[in-house]
Motif scaffolding. Structure first.
Motif, short mmCIF file in Angstrom:
data_model
loop_
_atom_site.label_atom_id
_atom_site.label_comp_id
_atom_site.label_asym_id
_atom_site.label_seq_id
_atom_site.Cartn_x
_atom_site.Cartn_y
_atom_site.Cartn_z
N ARG A 162 21.06 45.21 18.28
CA ARG A 162 21.66 46.58 18.11
C ARG A 162 21.52 47.42 19.03
NH1 ARG A 162 20.15 47.83 12.26
NH2 ARG A 162 22.02 49.46 12.65
N ALA A 163 22.26 48.63 19.21
CA ALA A 163 21.99 49.56 20.16
C ALA A 163 22.39 50.72 19.27
CB ALA A 163 22.72 49.44 21.51
N GLY A 164 21.82 51.81 19.67
CA GLY A 164 22.07 53.38 19.23
C GLY A 164 21.79 54.25 19.96
N GLY A 165 22.23 55.49 19.83
CA GLY A 165 22.02 56.87 20.50
C GLY A 165 20.50 57.43 20.03
N LEU A 166 19.86 57.75 20.91
CA LEU A 166 18.58 58.63 20.65
C LEU A 166 18.84 60.10 20.84
CD1 LEU A 166 15.68 56.63 22.34
CD2 LEU A 166 16.34 56.64 19.65
N PHE A 167 19.38 60.40 21.96
CA PHE A 167 19.67 61.93 22.15
C PHE A 167 21.15 61.99 22.97
CE2 PHE A 167 15.08 61.27 22.53
CZ PHE A 167 14.74 62.27 21.67
N ALA A 168 21.65 63.07 22.61
CA ALA A 168 23.00 63.40 23.60
C ALA A 168 23.10 64.93 23.76
CB ALA A 168 24.14 63.00 22.57
N ALA A 169 23.59 65.32 24.96
CA ALA A 169 23.53 66.52 25.34
C ALA A 169 25.11 66.65 26.14
CB ALA A 169 22.55 66.82 25.96
N ASN A 170 25.57 67.99 26.04
CA ASN A 170 26.75 68.37 26.77
C ASN A 170 26.91 69.79 26.94
OD1 ASN A 170 28.51 69.57 24.55
ND2 ASN A 170 28.30 67.43 23.68
N ARG A 171 27.91 70.21 27.95
CA ARG A 171 27.88 71.69 28.22
C ARG A 171 28.77 72.40 27.30
NH1 ARG A 171 25.62 72.66 33.06
NH2 ARG A 171 25.33 70.79 34.36
N ARG A 172 29.18 71.89 25.86
CA ARG A 172 30.27 72.75 25.26
C ARG A 172 29.97 73.98 24.61
NH1 ARG A 172 27.27 69.89 21.62
NH2 ARG A 172 26.73 70.94 19.46
N LEU A 173 28.64 74.37 24.75
CA LEU A 173 28.21 75.78 24.44
C LEU A 173 28.14 76.65 25.52
CD1 LEU A 173 25.70 75.05 21.66
CD2 LEU A 173 27.97 75.53 21.41
N GLU A 174 28.52 76.42 26.67
CA GLU A 174 28.34 77.11 27.97
C GLU A 174 29.62 77.94 28.03
OE1 GLU A 174 27.18 74.98 31.45
OE2 GLU A 174 25.23 74.25 30.45
N ASN A 175 29.63 78.99 28.86
CA ASN A 175 30.55 79.96 28.89
C ASN A 175 31.62 79.19 30.13
OD1 ASN A 175 30.15 82.08 27.60
ND2 ASN A 175 28.97 83.00 29.01
N GLY A 176 32.78 79.09 29.76
CA GLY A 176 33.74 78.38 30.77
C GLY A 176 33.91 76.99 30.54
N ALA A 177 33.11 76.38 29.66
CA ALA A 177 33.06 74.89 29.29
C ALA A 177 34.34 74.72 28.42
CB ALA A 177 31.92 74.47 28.88
N SER A 178 34.89 73.57 28.42
CA SER A 178 35.95 73.18 27.48
C SER A 178 35.37 72.38 26.56
CB SER A 178 37.06 72.37 28.12
OG SER A 178 37.77 71.76 27.06
N PRO A 179 35.04 72.91 25.23
CA PRO A 179 34.66 72.13 24.11
C PRO A 179 35.11 70.86 23.92
CG PRO A 179 34.58 74.22 23.43
CD PRO A 179 35.37 74.35 24.71
N GLN A 180 36.45 70.84 23.95
CA GLN A 180 37.68 69.64 23.75
C GLN A 180 37.10 68.67 24.78
OE1 GLN A 180 39.77 69.01 21.11
NE2 GLN A 180 39.18 67.00 21.69
N MET A 181 36.99 69.04 25.98
CA MET A 181 36.97 67.98 27.13
C MET A 181 35.42 67.56 26.96
SD MET A 181 36.49 68.41 31.33
CE MET A 181 38.19 68.59 31.43
N CYS A 182 34.42 68.29 26.39
CA CYS A 182 33.14 67.76 26.29
C CYS A 182 33.05 66.85 25.03
CB CYS A 182 32.16 68.87 26.13
SG CYS A 182 31.77 69.90 27.55
N ALA A 183 33.88 67.16 23.92
CA ALA A 183 33.83 65.95 22.76
C ALA A 183 34.40 64.77 23.34
CB ALA A 183 34.61 66.86 21.75
N ASP A 184 35.65 64.73 23.94
CA ASP A 184 36.31 63.64 24.57
C ASP A 184 35.46 63.01 25.28
OD1 ASP A 184 38.69 64.48 23.29
OD2 ASP A 184 39.81 65.08 25.05
N LEU A 185 34.81 63.66 26.49
CA LEU A 185 33.55 62.89 27.12
C LEU A 185 32.73 62.10 26.32
CD1 LEU A 185 33.70 65.43 30.21
CD2 LEU A 185 34.70 63.08 30.35
N ASN A 186 32.06 62.77 25.44
CA ASN A 186 31.08 62.25 24.55
C ASN A 186 31.60 61.05 24.09
OD1 ASN A 186 28.52 62.69 23.43
ND2 ASN A 186 29.59 62.88 21.44
N ARG A 187 32.83 61.22 23.42
CA ARG A 187 33.46 59.92 22.67
C ARG A 187 33.41 58.76 23.78
NH1 ARG A 187 34.01 58.47 17.72
NH2 ARG A 187 34.23 60.65 17.06
#
Length: 190
Positions: A162-187
């Motif tokens: 089995r494998a799983g995630g412990l931590f995840a992070a992205n720039r979705r809350l930063e000014n100028g970031a694209s939340p949709q792109m961050c969500a897609d990249l996360n997936r």
């Protein structure tokens, strides 16, 4: 069963257990000391114990990666999974993934701590804590046009398969970031 251990305030022994087995849980709980704190990342029910402080259900998605690619695609929801993956595939010429390197770990830490500053309730992570996790886990960072946008720390247990995630992070809350792109990249990174 994977156990991450550290001292808290120099007195408490804090252990985080990932992919616990029933035998491992029973053995660990039989030897628990008054200054021990144990946190189980566990999708089942723990046996009732007099020292249990809290428990809550966790839902997770389990995917058998031994399936063919066609079977995996067929098992994914069109809008929440296949479409985001296809959006990233259209820009693969701009995308790079780094894993298991010092620079990837540095970029993960910067992303994670940036997210912790922007989001209430998320505690910043020290370099020392990340090193402790990376003794048994892997770091992956996805870059677009050379900029780190999303990162994960994942752990795998070869004994349970089995494998799983412990931590995840992205720039979705930063000014100028694209939340949709961050969500897609996360997936995509998952």
């Amino acid at each position: 069963m994977i156990v991450f251990e550290r001292k808290v305030f120099g007195f408490f022994r804090y252990r985080k257990v990932v992919f616990p087995t029933l035998d491992g849980v029973s053995d660990l709980l039989a030897r628990i000391a008054p200054n021990d704190i144990v946190r189980f990342n566990y999708e089942g029910c723990l046996p009732p114990r007099r020292h249990l402080i809290d428990s809550f259900p966790v839902s997770t998605i389990i995917i058998d990666l031994r399936q063919s690619l066609d079977q995996l695609w067929a098992g994914m929801r069109r809008t929440s999974c296949r479409q985001p993956l296809r959006r990233v595939e259209k820009m693969l010429g701009r995308v790079r993934i780094a894993e298991r390197t010092g620079p990837a770990a540095d970029d993960f830490l910067a992303l994670y701590n940036g997210l912790a500053r922007a989001k209430n309730g998320l505690t910043r992570m020290s370099r020392r804590a990340l090193r402790r996790y990376l003794a048994a886990a892997d770091v992956r960072v996805i870059y677009v046009d050379g900029r780190a946008l999303c990162a994960h720390v994942n752990v795998g247990d070869p004994h349970s398969g089995r494998a799983g995630g412990l931590f995840a992070a992205n720039r979705r809350l930063e000014n100028g970031a694209s939340p949709q792109m961050c969500a897609d990249l996360n997936r995509y990174l998952y």
